[in-house]
Scaffold this motif. Structure first.
Motif, PDB file in Angstrom:
ATOM      1  N   LEU A 191       0.868  -1.172   0.000  1.00 37.17           N
ATOM      2  CA  LEU A 191       0.000   0.000   0.000  1.00 37.17           C
ATOM      3  C   LEU A 191       0.903   1.219   0.000  1.00 37.17           C
ATOM      4  CD1 LEU A 191      -2.711  -0.945   2.677  1.00 37.17           C
ATOM      5  CD2 LEU A 191      -2.929  -1.042   0.193  1.00 37.17           C
ATOM      6  N   SER A 192       0.622   2.168  -0.880  1.00 41.46           N
ATOM      7  CA  SER A 192       1.530   3.303  -0.990  1.00 41.46           C
ATOM      8  C   SER A 192       0.793   4.629  -1.082  1.00 41.46           C
ATOM      9  CB  SER A 192       2.431   3.144  -2.223  1.00 41.46           C
ATOM     10  OG  SER A 192       1.673   3.215  -3.423  1.00 41.46           O
ATOM     11  N   TRP A 193       1.447   5.652  -0.576  1.00 38.58           N
ATOM     12  CA  TRP A 193       1.064   7.031  -0.828  1.00 38.58           C
ATOM     13  C   TRP A 193       2.030   7.565  -1.873  1.00 38.58           C
ATOM     14  CZ3 TRP A 193       2.262   6.982   4.929  1.00 38.58           C
ATOM     15  CH2 TRP A 193       1.153   6.629   5.672  1.00 38.58           C
ATOM     16  N   ASP A 194       1.864   8.791  -2.280  1.00 39.53           N
ATOM     17  CA  ASP A 194       2.864   9.406  -3.150  1.00 39.53           C
ATOM     18  C   ASP A 194       4.223   9.440  -2.468  1.00 39.53           C
ATOM     19  OD1 ASP A 194       1.523   9.812  -5.457  1.00 39.53           O
ATOM     20  OD2 ASP A 194       1.192  11.953  -5.206  1.00 39.53           O
ATOM     21  N   ALA A 195       4.207   9.496  -1.129  1.00 42.12           N
ATOM     22  CA  ALA A 195       5.454   9.597  -0.375  1.00 42.12           C
ATOM     23  C   ALA A 195       6.172   8.254  -0.249  1.00 42.12           C
ATOM     24  CB  ALA A 195       5.170  10.161   1.014  1.00 42.12           C
ATOM     25  N   GLY A 196       5.540   7.162  -0.609  1.00 35.62           N
ATOM     26  CA  GLY A 196       6.182   5.860  -0.534  1.00 35.62           C
ATOM     27  C   GLY A 196       5.285   4.784   0.044  1.00 35.62           C
ATOM     28  N   VAL A 197       5.825   3.583   0.164  1.00 31.36           N
ATOM     29  CA  VAL A 197       5.095   2.428   0.676  1.00 31.36           C
ATOM     30  C   VAL A 197       5.005   2.529   2.198  1.00 31.36           C
ATOM     31  CG1 VAL A 197       5.133  -0.086   0.918  1.00 31.36           C
ATOM     32  CG2 VAL A 197       5.855   0.980  -1.234  1.00 31.36           C
ATOM     33  N   PHE A 198       3.807   2.285   2.762  1.00 33.13           N
ATOM     34  CA  PHE A 198       3.651   2.378   4.209  1.00 33.13           C
ATOM     35  C   PHE A 198       3.200   1.077   4.849  1.00 33.13           C
ATOM     36  CE2 PHE A 198      -0.560   3.467   2.620  1.00 33.13           C
ATOM     37  CZ  PHE A 198      -1.419   2.794   3.490  1.00 33.13           C
ATOM     38  N   ASP A 199       2.720   0.102   4.077  1.00 32.42           N
ATOM     39  CA  ASP A 199       2.290  -1.160   4.682  1.00 32.42           C
ATOM     40  C   ASP A 199       2.018  -2.171   3.586  1.00 32.42           C
ATOM     41  OD1 ASP A 199       1.706  -2.902   6.688  1.00 32.42           O
ATOM     42  OD2 ASP A 199      -0.209  -2.022   7.252  1.00 32.42           O
ATOM     43  N   THR A 200       1.762  -3.402   3.992  1.00 36.75           N
ATOM     44  CA  THR A 200       1.346  -4.448   3.057  1.00 36.75           C
ATOM     45  C   THR A 200       0.055  -5.080   3.559  1.00 36.75           C
ATOM     46  OG1 THR A 200       2.642  -6.159   4.201  1.00 36.75           O
ATOM     47  CG2 THR A 200       3.724  -4.980   2.380  1.00 36.75           C
ATOM     48  N   VAL A 201      -0.748  -5.574   2.625  1.00 36.18           N
ATOM     49  CA  VAL A 201      -1.969  -6.315   2.952  1.00 36.18           C
ATOM     50  C   VAL A 201      -2.080  -7.486   1.990  1.00 36.18           C
ATOM     51  CG1 VAL A 201      -3.318  -4.432   3.963  1.00 36.18           C
ATOM     52  CG2 VAL A 201      -3.309  -4.739   1.484  1.00 36.18           C
ATOM     53  N   ASN A 202      -2.908  -8.448   2.347  1.00 33.60           N
ATOM     54  CA  ASN A 202      -3.067  -9.624   1.498  1.00 33.60           C
ATOM     55  C   ASN A 202      -4.500 -10.143   1.562  1.00 33.60           C
ATOM     56  OD1 ASN A 202      -3.314 -11.491   3.816  1.00 33.60           O
ATOM     57  ND2 ASN A 202      -1.139 -11.077   4.137  1.00 33.60           N
ATOM     58  N   HIS A 203      -4.756 -11.145   0.768  1.00 30.26           N
ATOM     59  CA  HIS A 203      -6.087 -11.745   0.701  1.00 30.26           C
ATOM     60  C   HIS A 203      -6.578 -12.194   2.074  1.00 30.26           C
ATOM     61  CE1 HIS A 203      -7.288 -16.081   1.017  1.00 30.26           C
ATOM     62  NE2 HIS A 203      -8.443 -15.553   0.666  1.00 30.26           N
ATOM     63  N   ARG A 204      -5.693 -12.811   2.886  1.00 33.00           N
ATOM     64  CA  ARG A 204      -6.112 -13.292   4.190  1.00 33.00           C
ATOM     65  C   ARG A 204      -6.529 -12.149   5.108  1.00 33.00           C
ATOM     66  NH1 ARG A 204      -4.815 -18.186   6.747  1.00 33.00           N
ATOM     67  NH2 ARG A 204      -5.459 -17.146   8.677  1.00 33.00           N
ATOM     68  N   ASP A 205      -5.832 -11.007   5.020  1.00 36.57           N
ATOM     69  CA  ASP A 205      -6.211  -9.857   5.838  1.00 36.57           C
ATOM     70  C   ASP A 205      -7.653  -9.451   5.557  1.00 36.57           C
ATOM     71  OD1 ASP A 205      -3.675  -9.595   7.021  1.00 36.57           O
ATOM     72  OD2 ASP A 205      -2.951  -8.338   5.390  1.00 36.57           O
ATOM     73  N   PHE A 206      -7.991  -9.374   4.283  1.00 35.21           N
ATOM     74  CA  PHE A 206      -9.338  -8.959   3.902  1.00 35.21           C
ATOM     75  C   PHE A 206     -10.375 -10.003   4.305  1.00 35.21           C
ATOM     76  CE2 PHE A 206      -7.053  -6.654   0.271  1.00 35.21           C
ATOM     77  CZ  PHE A 206      -6.922  -5.497   1.023  1.00 35.21           C
ATOM     78  N   ALA A 207     -10.098 -11.267   4.009  1.00 38.89           N
ATOM     79  CA  ALA A 207     -11.053 -12.330   4.343  1.00 38.89           C
ATOM     80  C   ALA A 207     -11.239 -12.439   5.853  1.00 38.89           C
ATOM     81  CB  ALA A 207     -10.579 -13.661   3.762  1.00 38.89           C
ATOM     82  N   ASP A 208     -10.148 -12.362   6.610  1.00 39.64           N
ATOM     83  CA  ASP A 208     -10.251 -12.420   8.073  1.00 39.64           C
ATOM     84  C   ASP A 208     -11.003 -11.206   8.612  1.00 39.64           C
ATOM     85  OD1 ASP A 208      -8.873 -14.789   8.126  1.00 39.64           O
ATOM     86  OD2 ASP A 208      -6.993 -13.940   8.863  1.00 39.64           O
ATOM     87  N   GLY A 209     -10.773 -10.039   7.996  1.00 42.61           N
ATOM     88  CA  GLY A 209     -11.474  -8.842   8.427  1.00 42.61           C
ATOM     89  C   GLY A 209     -12.981  -8.970   8.262  1.00 42.61           C
ATOM     90  N   LEU A 210     -13.409  -9.573   7.161  1.00 43.10           N
ATOM     91  CA  LEU A 210     -14.843  -9.758   6.925  1.00 43.10           C
ATOM     92  C   LEU A 210     -15.413 -10.857   7.815  1.00 43.10           C
ATOM     93  CD1 LEU A 210     -14.896  -9.462   3.022  1.00 43.10           C
ATOM     94  CD2 LEU A 210     -15.638  -7.751   4.699  1.00 43.10           C
ATOM     95  N   ARG A 211     -14.675 -11.942   7.985  1.00 45.75           N
ATOM     96  CA  ARG A 211     -15.154 -13.014   8.862  1.00 45.75           C
ATOM     97  C   ARG A 211     -15.312 -12.528  10.300  1.00 45.75           C
ATOM     98  NH1 ARG A 211     -12.295 -16.863   5.465  1.00 45.75           N
ATOM     99  NH2 ARG A 211     -10.327 -16.055   6.285  1.00 45.75           N
ATOM    100  N   GLY A 212     -14.418 -11.624  10.709  1.00 45.50           N
ATOM    101  CA  GLY A 212     -14.408 -11.200  12.102  1.00 45.50           C
ATOM    102  C   GLY A 212     -15.175  -9.926  12.396  1.00 45.50           C
ATOM    103  N   MET A 213     -15.914  -9.397  11.422  1.00 43.55           N
ATOM    104  CA  MET A 213     -16.544  -8.097  11.637  1.00 43.55           C
ATOM    105  C   MET A 213     -17.685  -8.133  12.653  1.00 43.55           C
ATOM    106  SD  MET A 213     -18.613  -7.488   8.073  1.00 43.55           S
ATOM    107  CE  MET A 213     -19.536  -8.802   7.281  1.00 43.55           C
ATOM    108  N   TRP A 214     -18.188  -9.334  12.987  1.00 44.63           N
ATOM    109  CA  TRP A 214     -19.270  -9.432  13.962  1.00 44.63           C
ATOM    110  C   TRP A 214     -18.764  -9.775  15.357  1.00 44.63           C
ATOM    111  CZ3 TRP A 214     -23.830  -7.671  12.434  1.00 44.63           C
ATOM    112  CH2 TRP A 214     -24.069  -7.625  11.056  1.00 44.63           C
ATOM    113  N   LEU A 215     -17.454  -9.878  15.519  1.00 42.92           N
ATOM    114  CA  LEU A 215     -16.881 -10.235  16.810  1.00 42.92           C
ATOM    115  C   LEU A 215     -16.756  -9.034  17.734  1.00 42.92           C
ATOM    116  CD1 LEU A 215     -14.045 -12.677  15.669  1.00 42.92           C
ATOM    117  CD2 LEU A 215     -16.363 -13.238  16.454  1.00 42.92           C
ATOM    118  N   ARG A 216     -16.963  -7.841  17.190  1.00 41.37           N
ATOM    119  CA  ARG A 216     -16.843  -6.615  17.980  1.00 41.37           C
ATOM    120  C   ARG A 216     -17.846  -5.595  17.463  1.00 41.37           C
ATOM    121  NH1 ARG A 216     -13.050  -7.269  14.297  1.00 41.37           N
ATOM    122  NH2 ARG A 216     -11.882  -8.593  15.720  1.00 41.37           N
TER     123      ARG A 216
END
Length: 254
Positions: free
Chosen positions: A205-230
């Motif tokens: 993941l990048s801004w014009d200023a450079g790369v600030f983090d990475t994400v992947n398929h599991r991050d997104f899938a886990d985020g959706l699976r866990g959205m009802w836990l909180r």
């Protein structure tokens, strides 16, 4: 709120659950709990995403193990990367479709145009249109709920972070641009590395200023699976997240 904190593990253990322990129907079930997701066509797409997610989890687990056992990049890395990108595009479009439907419903309720929209959907076309009838039934049921606006708003907040990160990555992968920055050029769009914890392909993941983090398929899938836990995050918290995604303020070189 920093975007890189979103998927911070809660303890000192591995940040991802073992692929074999993931409920095969968990993703479709979590999406199906969102209001307005009782549309069979949306549910069909969610089921499709869930099946491909199971397939990807298996591929990623194999890739993680091969990375340790083999001397060099495993041969099927490119295939896993290709499947990951296609899953991300499909998940983004499904969430975008649902999000737009939820926001449009809220606008109709606030503007007092529910009956006008129902008249459009239920207009006699000279033949049966099942999808229009279903949409009208959904709108009539939601509009009758005394807390409809609150329920819709809460569910929109549930997916906000995952969708925001997904959109940012999608802009890089599909358009080779930085999200929200006109005429920008993304850093190495499509470049990925194997995550050592789960085998998913980490994209930058990048801004014009450079790369600030990475994400992947599991991050997104886990985020959706866990959205009802909180409870969903507050509007103020999400405003901070949105601001963080925009990156640091640009400095005038002169």
């Amino acid at each position: 709120m920093n975007p890189e904190d979103i998927y911070e593990p809660d303890d000192d253990g591995p940040p991802y659950a073992d692929a074999a322990s993931i409920d095969p129907g968990g993703l479709a079930h979590a999406l199906g709990r969102l209001v307005l997701f009782d549309d069979p066509f949306l549910r069909m797409q969610a089921t499709n995403l869930g099946m491909v997610d199971v397939f990807l989890n298996q591929l990623e687990d194999q890739l993680m193990r091969a990375l340790v056992e083999e001397d060099g990049t495993p041969l099927n890395t490119a295939f896993v990367a290709a499947q990951s990108q296609m899953w991300i595009f499909g998940a983004y479009e499904l969430l975008r479709t649902w999000k737009q439907r939820a926001k449009d419903t809220m606008k109709l309720i606030v503007a007092g145009r529910v009956e006008a929209r129902l008249a459009e959907l239920e207009k006699d076309l000279g033949y049966r249109h099942g999808a229009r009838e279903l949409r009208a039934s959904q709108l009539r049921r939601i509009a009758a709920m005394p807390d409809a606006l609150a329920v819709l708003d809460a569910d929109l907040r549930r997916i906000h972070v995952t969708f925001g990160l997904m959109n940012m990555l999608r802009m890089s992968l599909a358009k080779h641009e930085v999200a929200g920055v006109r005429d920008s050029v993304a850093f190495a769009p499509g470049y990925g590395r194997i995550n050592r914890w789960c085998g998913a392909i980490d994209y930058e993941l990048s801004w014009d200023a450079g790369v600030f983090d990475t994400v992947n398929h599991r991050d997104f899938a886990d985020g959706l699976r866990g959205m009802w836990l909180r409870d969903p995050q507050t509007a103020q918290e999400l405003a901070g997240f949105d601001q963080a995604l925009k990156g640091p303020p640009k400095m005038d070189p002169f």
